[in-house]
Design a protein around this motif. Sequence first.
Motif, mmCIF file in Angstrom:
data_model
loop_
_atom_site.group_PDB
_atom_site.id
_atom_site.type_symbol
_atom_site.label_atom_id
_atom_site.label_comp_id
_atom_site.label_asym_id
_atom_site.label_seq_id
_atom_site.Cartn_x
_atom_site.Cartn_y
_atom_site.Cartn_z
ATOM 1 N N ALA A 685 -10.514 72.094 40.663
ATOM 2 C CA ALA A 685 -10.635 73.204 39.722
ATOM 3 C C ALA A 685 -9.340 73.980 39.533
ATOM 4 N N THR A 686 -8.502 74.077 40.581
ATOM 5 C CA THR A 686 -7.319 74.932 40.465
ATOM 6 C C THR A 686 -6.284 74.550 41.508
ATOM 7 N N THR A 687 -5.152 75.273 41.491
ATOM 8 C CA THR A 687 -4.066 75.063 42.453
ATOM 9 C C THR A 687 -3.763 76.378 43.155
ATOM 10 N N TYR A 688 -3.731 76.330 44.497
ATOM 11 C CA TYR A 688 -3.391 77.495 45.316
ATOM 12 C C TYR A 688 -1.967 77.301 45.827
ATOM 13 N N LEU A 689 -1.104 78.263 45.513
ATOM 14 C CA LEU A 689 0.283 78.186 45.969
ATOM 15 C C LEU A 689 0.488 79.174 47.111
ATOM 16 N N VAL A 690 0.947 78.666 48.254
ATOM 17 C CA VAL A 690 1.239 79.508 49.415
ATOM 18 C C VAL A 690 2.759 79.582 49.549
ATOM 19 N N GLU A 691 3.319 80.720 49.218
ATOM 20 C CA GLU A 691 4.773 80.868 49.247
ATOM 21 C C GLU A 691 5.265 81.050 50.682
ATOM 22 N N PRO A 692 6.550 80.799 50.946
ATOM 23 C CA PRO A 692 7.103 81.014 52.291
ATOM 24 C C PRO A 692 6.862 82.456 52.738
ATOM 25 N N GLY A 693 6.442 82.613 53.992
ATOM 26 C CA GLY A 693 6.167 83.941 54.523
ATOM 27 C C GLY A 693 4.745 84.406 54.299
ATOM 28 N N TRP A 694 3.904 83.542 53.684
ATOM 29 C CA TRP A 694 2.510 83.890 53.423
ATOM 30 C C TRP A 694 1.586 82.872 54.082
ATOM 31 N N ARG A 695 0.384 83.291 54.333
ATOM 32 C CA ARG A 695 -0.619 82.426 54.975
ATOM 33 C C ARG A 695 -1.837 82.286 54.066
ATOM 34 N N PHE A 696 -2.295 81.062 53.972
ATOM 35 C CA PHE A 696 -3.536 80.720 53.273
ATOM 36 C C PHE A 696 -4.654 80.685 54.305
ATOM 37 N N GLN A 697 -5.731 81.440 54.096
ATOM 38 C CA GLN A 697 -6.859 81.407 55.024
ATOM 39 C C GLN A 697 -8.151 81.279 54.223
ATOM 40 N N ALA A 698 -8.851 80.155 54.423
ATOM 41 C CA ALA A 698 -10.081 79.878 53.690
ATOM 42 C C ALA A 698 -11.252 80.624 54.317
ATOM 43 N N ALA A 699 -12.157 81.084 53.459
ATOM 44 C CA ALA A 699 -13.369 81.778 53.906
ATOM 45 C C ALA A 699 -14.575 81.111 53.260
ATOM 46 N N GLY A 700 -15.742 81.727 53.410
ATOM 47 C CA GLY A 700 -16.966 81.148 52.884
ATOM 48 C C GLY A 700 -16.956 81.026 51.369
ATOM 49 N N GLN A 701 -17.724 80.062 50.854
ATOM 50 C CA GLN A 701 -17.886 79.822 49.418
ATOM 51 C C GLN A 701 -16.564 79.540 48.702
ATOM 52 N N ASN A 702 -15.618 78.957 49.434
ATOM 53 C CA ASN A 702 -14.307 78.592 48.878
ATOM 54 C C ASN A 702 -13.464 79.796 48.469
ATOM 55 N N ALA A 703 -13.752 80.956 49.034
ATOM 56 C CA ALA A 703 -12.861 82.099 48.852
ATOM 57 C C ALA A 703 -11.604 81.865 49.682
ATOM 58 N N VAL A 704 -10.477 82.401 49.213
ATOM 59 C CA VAL A 704 -9.200 82.209 49.903
ATOM 60 C C VAL A 704 -8.471 83.544 49.985
ATOM 61 N N TRP A 705 -8.018 83.886 51.181
ATOM 62 C CA TRP A 705 -7.199 85.085 51.398
ATOM 63 C C TRP A 705 -5.743 84.672 51.568
ATOM 64 N N PHE A 706 -4.855 85.354 50.871
ATOM 65 C CA PHE A 706 -3.415 85.184 51.065
ATOM 66 C C PHE A 706 -2.916 86.428 51.798
ATOM 67 N N THR A 707 -2.346 86.239 52.969
ATOM 68 C CA THR A 707 -1.856 87.378 53.755
ATOM 69 C C THR A 707 -0.395 87.149 54.139
ATOM 70 N N MET A 708 0.355 88.234 54.162
ATOM 71 C CA MET A 708 1.751 88.141 54.574
ATOM 72 C C MET A 708 1.806 87.930 56.078
ATOM 73 N N ILE A 709 2.608 86.976 56.514
ATOM 74 C CA ILE A 709 2.700 86.652 57.933
ATOM 75 C C ILE A 709 3.518 87.711 58.657
#
Length: 715
Positions: A685-709
């Motif tokens: 369905a889509t593309t998730y880009l995780v830039e340097p210095g960021w973290r991809f963290q998957a949650a329920g129902q295919n939700a995604v959190w991007f957090t600064m490391i």
Amino acid sequence: MRRVSVDIGGTFTDCFVAWDERCIESKALTTHQNLALGFNEALGNACKTLQLSERELLSQVDSVRYATTLGTNALIERKGPRLGLLTTAGYKSSVPLSRAKGYGVGLSHQQQMDVPNAQRPDPIVPIPMIFEVRERIDFAGDVVMELDEDDLRDKIRQLVDKGAEAIVVVLANSVVNAAHELRVREVFLEEYPGHMLGAIPMLLSHQVAGRKGEYVRAMSTIMDGFLHQAMYHGLGTLELNLRNAGYDKPMLCNHNSGGMAQLNSTDALQTVHSGPVSGIAASEHLALQAELGNIVATDMGGTSFDIGIVVEGGVKHYDFNPVIERWMVSVPMVHLVTLGAGGGSICRYDRMFQTVQVGPESAGSDPGPACYDRGGMRPTVTDADLLLGYLDPANYAGGHIKLNPRRSRQAVEEHLADELDLDVIACAKLIRATVDANMANGIARELRTRGYEPENFTTLAYGGNGPLHACGIARALGVRRILAPPFASVFSAVGAGNMSQLHIHEMSAWTPLFDANQRRFFSDYARFNGIVEELERRGREDLVRQGFEPAQIRYQLELDMRYGNQRVETAVVTELNRISQPRDVLMLIEQFHLRYGERFGKGSQTPEAGVRINTIRVRAYVENPGISFKGIKPSATRLAPPAAVGERKCHFVGHDGAQTTAIYDDTALRPGTAIDGPAIVVTRATTYLVEPGWRFQAAGQNAVWFTMIESGDTV
């Protein structure tokens, strides 16, 4: 639950199918010449996933819901009937004057400042088609001058002789006394019965907009009349398309008020911007169920970037006088800010500042960005993302669209590289940084002008390009966390499916709860309650007409309140439906006091100036079951990433040279999975880009959190 919901955007048609426990996302290019074609393609893709025929699916779903840009397109292309306007004597110039600022309404700040080149838009109602009738009702609803019916009959005949295909009636103060507008329609039908003129519609302003303000009420009614024909035929074609495919239930249309209704209970004006508003409705639903508190909803599609705000408690911000295209209107519309910052936004060289300007012009779906290989010649944001390595040319939009990097490179070289004296990759980085900064500035400006700070809100990034730009938006905004919600690429379509059937009716009602001059509290309870009862009756009739029982209908009272003569109004949602004692008045004042303080800061309240209600609004609705959003908060337990399916060389803003970037598939969406950037997660369905210095963290129902490391924090 079996339901189909569709969001027809400027570039893509998004389709979301809820089929028992399964949820299917699907996209297709929007076919502006016939919206049904794009819908059929998107629905067909979903049917393949479910292994059903379209007829099997449509014969078993409980509803099909549309949010469409058809009205917006009709305004842009000026496709509509020849309108005539009847207004009170002395008000003929109200519409042409347009509050003396029509030359700048709907334009960017930069364009508004260019006064020497200012031009008013072509009028929807030509001045020769505006006629005055002799009558007058004052602000309190008292008749000052009776309607001159002989004069009226003469003006109606002149409009018909001049070729009016629809007639709009806007009489002064008709929202407090509609007797003269109603009589105008009676006289019209006496002179020209339906069997003589066929179907020339007559629209009465008090039935379209319930608040005072002659110009905005006039424009609301004019725009509704202008769009009526295009919406009737366009949505009628969509409904006929459903009938031919085996769907035998009423088609439902989403409204820009945050609700929906059957086609026969939908005004054309209510459909404008209904797609982005559906996304805000889905954001509100998600925030309440997942207990996210305050949220700012951002939808980055192919054509635009839309921003909406929902504060904790489900209180929406409404536009009191929203601008649609180039005109200010008066409808209860969920507040929305639109920027020209979509994937298809065209990038050009800005000679004044010697940099790149992104948007507002868009390549749309036809021809689309240069890389679509459909004839587009100018560079877009999507072309820049492709050149930087973020997109897979062979697997874009689920593999349905093949991208041509050579076309992107050629477009950037021809239109930007020489002017900027930069290579192609540097130009693409500049495009990326510019569009992300534009979106972040738009969010910050929208929040801060309303008294909020970005760090007190959870930012949602959805739409086809939201997850691709989430890290860049968060970095430019200065926040350390951003959420790509479940079903992010079609999130507005999800909202279209989650909306309740709802009608909003409102009325201007100058009601001083506390009169500062006389030091007296409001006591005319019967007047206030009578207005609420009338608004409830209108909403009840709308919903009963659509087949609901009165016992199913719920009501919510909203009040637009202000201190004294302040220009700023604050919407207050109250559980009270009636006022019967002084305690109720004090409760309303206290609720307003708290809401105002939350918005503008504790101590900013000025009750000594008086407290008054300007508008009474009633939401009549029937609750419908929707998609449940739970378990989407990031898990405390982090799972190692799955095996990468490949790698690419990618370029990132703020980093020199290409970086080897791991590519993951949708197995990375397993709840708890954490991936440190740089990384790319490609799903159907889509593309998730995780830039340097960021973290991809998957949650329920295919939700995604991007957090600064944080420093020292590793997976």
